[in-house]
Write a protein that holds these residues in place. Structure first.
Motif, mmCIF file in Angstrom:
data_model
loop_
_atom_site.group_PDB
_atom_site.id
_atom_site.type_symbol
_atom_site.label_atom_id
_atom_site.label_comp_id
_atom_site.label_asym_id
_atom_site.label_seq_id
_atom_site.Cartn_x
_atom_site.Cartn_y
_atom_site.Cartn_z
ATOM 1 N N SER A 286 -10.934 1.387 -8.593
ATOM 2 C CA SER A 286 -10.375 2.950 -8.606
ATOM 3 C C SER A 286 -10.798 3.738 -7.569
ATOM 4 N N ILE A 287 -9.785 4.775 -7.271
ATOM 5 C CA ILE A 287 -10.169 5.600 -5.980
ATOM 6 C C ILE A 287 -11.628 6.128 -5.986
ATOM 7 N N PRO A 288 -12.221 6.722 -7.078
ATOM 8 C CA PRO A 288 -13.473 7.256 -7.044
ATOM 9 C C PRO A 288 -14.533 6.432 -6.555
ATOM 10 N N ALA A 289 -14.504 5.180 -7.049
ATOM 11 C CA ALA A 289 -15.700 4.118 -6.503
ATOM 12 C C ALA A 289 -15.716 4.006 -4.902
ATOM 13 N N ALA A 290 -14.514 4.253 -4.336
ATOM 14 C CA ALA A 290 -14.375 3.892 -2.748
ATOM 15 C C ALA A 290 -14.154 5.027 -2.007
ATOM 16 N N MET A 291 -13.826 6.320 -2.532
ATOM 17 C CA MET A 291 -13.498 7.333 -1.661
ATOM 18 C C MET A 291 -14.348 7.850 -0.674
ATOM 19 N N SER A 292 -15.909 7.916 -0.908
ATOM 20 C CA SER A 292 -16.819 8.070 0.231
ATOM 21 C C SER A 292 -16.761 7.103 1.307
ATOM 22 N N GLN A 293 -16.370 5.865 0.986
ATOM 23 C CA GLN A 293 -16.489 4.834 2.171
ATOM 24 C C GLN A 293 -15.085 4.778 2.806
ATOM 25 N N VAL A 294 -13.844 5.320 2.231
ATOM 26 C CA VAL A 294 -12.771 5.500 2.850
ATOM 27 C C VAL A 294 -12.686 6.785 3.888
ATOM 28 N N ARG A 295 -13.460 7.859 3.469
ATOM 29 C CA ARG A 295 -13.422 8.969 4.243
ATOM 30 C C ARG A 295 -14.582 8.677 5.444
ATOM 31 N N SER A 296 -15.636 8.018 5.104
ATOM 32 C CA SER A 296 -16.587 7.576 6.298
ATOM 33 C C SER A 296 -15.976 6.602 7.483
ATOM 34 N N GLY A 297 -14.650 5.873 6.794
ATOM 35 C CA GLY A 297 -13.980 4.846 7.792
ATOM 36 C C GLY A 297 -14.476 3.525 7.643
ATOM 37 N N ARG A 298 -15.389 3.164 6.570
ATOM 38 C CA ARG A 298 -15.981 1.946 6.389
ATOM 39 C C ARG A 298 -14.969 0.954 5.484
ATOM 40 N N LEU A 299 -14.142 1.605 5.082
ATOM 41 C CA LEU A 299 -13.042 0.894 4.202
ATOM 42 C C LEU A 299 -11.646 1.292 4.747
ATOM 43 N N ARG A 300 -10.851 0.630 4.916
ATOM 44 C CA ARG A 300 -9.350 0.805 5.101
ATOM 45 C C ARG A 300 -8.318 1.047 4.068
ATOM 46 N N PRO A 301 -7.798 1.910 3.677
ATOM 47 C CA PRO A 301 -6.785 2.167 2.316
ATOM 48 C C PRO A 301 -5.434 1.573 2.736
ATOM 49 N N LEU A 302 -4.893 0.674 2.032
ATOM 50 C CA LEU A 302 -3.702 -0.036 2.361
ATOM 51 C C LEU A 302 -2.567 0.475 1.485
ATOM 52 N N ALA A 303 -2.854 0.763 0.252
ATOM 53 C CA ALA A 303 -2.040 1.088 -0.812
ATOM 54 C C ALA A 303 -2.669 1.419 -2.066
ATOM 55 N N VAL A 304 -1.861 2.212 -2.932
ATOM 56 C CA VAL A 304 -2.186 2.607 -4.268
ATOM 57 C C VAL A 304 -1.153 2.015 -5.324
ATOM 58 N N SER A 305 -1.606 1.998 -6.509
ATOM 59 C CA SER A 305 -0.755 1.315 -7.704
ATOM 60 C C SER A 305 -0.204 1.878 -8.554
ATOM 61 N N THR A 306 0.050 3.367 -8.347
ATOM 62 C CA THR A 306 0.831 4.154 -9.054
ATOM 63 C C THR A 306 2.277 4.201 -8.461
ATOM 64 N N LYS A 307 3.104 4.900 -9.083
ATOM 65 C CA LYS A 307 4.665 4.886 -8.377
ATOM 66 C C LYS A 307 4.778 6.083 -7.702
#
Length: 317
Positions: free
Chosen positions: A198-219
């Motif tokens: 879920s986005i809340p669990a990873a959002m801070s790492q996405v913002r810091s650039g430590r994780l690269r977001p590729l897609a989301v599961s909703t329509k």
């Protein structure tokens, strides 16, 4: 033994019982600290405490895909002072675990939805995958060589991965962790290349650039990550969707007064601008529902996920 005068007994009998809640309310969160469920619960914690006039205590009881904490909540005294704050795995676990220590439909009363959000597909920055299309091309060409981390067997993130495998006829290895925090940490450490969470669990790492977001599961894309495509967009799978939700349930036989009051306060708080802004920072949207509407959601999803579990041959530990 001293007896009270008759008129005092009459006065005492006529006095209304103290309105619920009369003491702190405990939210049992069946996942470890730092995960999406924990984060969303803490966004509601202070506003609900002020509205109810009693502290809200968050008690994390992780394990077995949420089943450990859920069992604790099911056995709690049904006076309204202990409730379950969980996510949509509540409708998944019953079709995976044949011998749960509780009955999802009969041991709980629905209170209200509190938020909804997509699952996020993200990779460690050390991986070569820049887009979801690149990731899927590699998975198709290398069956079984990509592991993906989820927050546990039967979690929405697990089901998001299995639904993708089923619809694309590809094979990835599922690595379950005990919550969003451990799954995120493992991905950042390079233990697994792909994270579904879920986005809340990873959002801070996405913002810091430590994780690269590729897609989301909703329509629909999420406004918090507007440049990240949906799985449907990236793959052409128009019928792919996993829309996760968070909700509050109470032990069976909890008084109507407690259910109604908690539902009323959640419905008010969910649309408050300050709460909406905090939820949006996590990629979530504040929502509410009547207890009856939440009952119907749980029953419908249990039926839908049963088909996925059967086809994927998923078994609980």
């Amino acid at each position: 033994m001293t007896r009270l005068p008759a008129f005092l007994l009459l006065i005492a009998a006529a006095m209304p019982a103290a309105a619920w809640p009369t003491k702190p309310v405990t939210f049992i969160v069946p996942y470890p600290p730092g995960g999406g469920t924990d984060i969303i619960a803490r966004i509601y914690q202070e506003p609900l405490a002020k509205a109810l006039g009693q502290p809200i205590i968050i008690e994390n009881r992780g394990g077995a895909g949420g089943s450990v904490g859920t069992a604790v909540a099911a056995r709690a005294t049904p006076d309204g002072h202990t409730m379950l704050f969980t996510l949509s795995s509540h409708s998944i676990n019953p079709v995976i675990y044949p011998k749960l220590p509780f009955d999802t439909e009969h041991d709980f009363r629905s209170v209200s939805l509190v938020a909804s959000l997509p699952q996020l597909f993200a990779v460690n920055q050390a991986t070569p995958f820049k887009t979801f299309e690149e990731l899927m091309a590699y998975i198709k060409s290398n069956p079984g060589k990509v592991d993906y981390a989820s927050v546990g067997i039967g979690s929405p993130s697990h089901m998001a991965g299995e639904l993708l495998k089923m619809l694309t006829t590809t094979y990835m290895v599922h690595i379950p962790y005990r919550g969003g925090g451990p799954a995120v940490a493992a991905t950042m450490a390079g233990d697994v290349p792909l994270l579904i969470v879920s986005i809340p669990a990873a959002m801070s790492q996405v913002r810091s650039g430590r994780l690269r977001p590729l897609a989301v599961s909703t329509k629909k894309r999420t406004p918090i990550l507007p440049n990240v495509p949906t799985v449907a967009e990236a793959t052409g799978l128009k019928n792919y969707e996993v829309d996760s939700w968070y909700a509050v349930f109470a032990p069976a036989k909890t008084p109507d007064e407690a259910i109604a009051r908690m539902h009323k306060e959640i419905a008010t708080i969910a649309v408050r601008p300050d709460v909406s802004a905090k939820l949006l920072e996590q990629g979530a949207v504040g929502v509410s529902s009547t207890p009856e509407e939440l009952d119907r959601i749980v029953k419908r999803e249990m039926s839908e996920w049963r088909a996925v579990v059967k086809r994927a041959n998923i078994e609980g530990e």
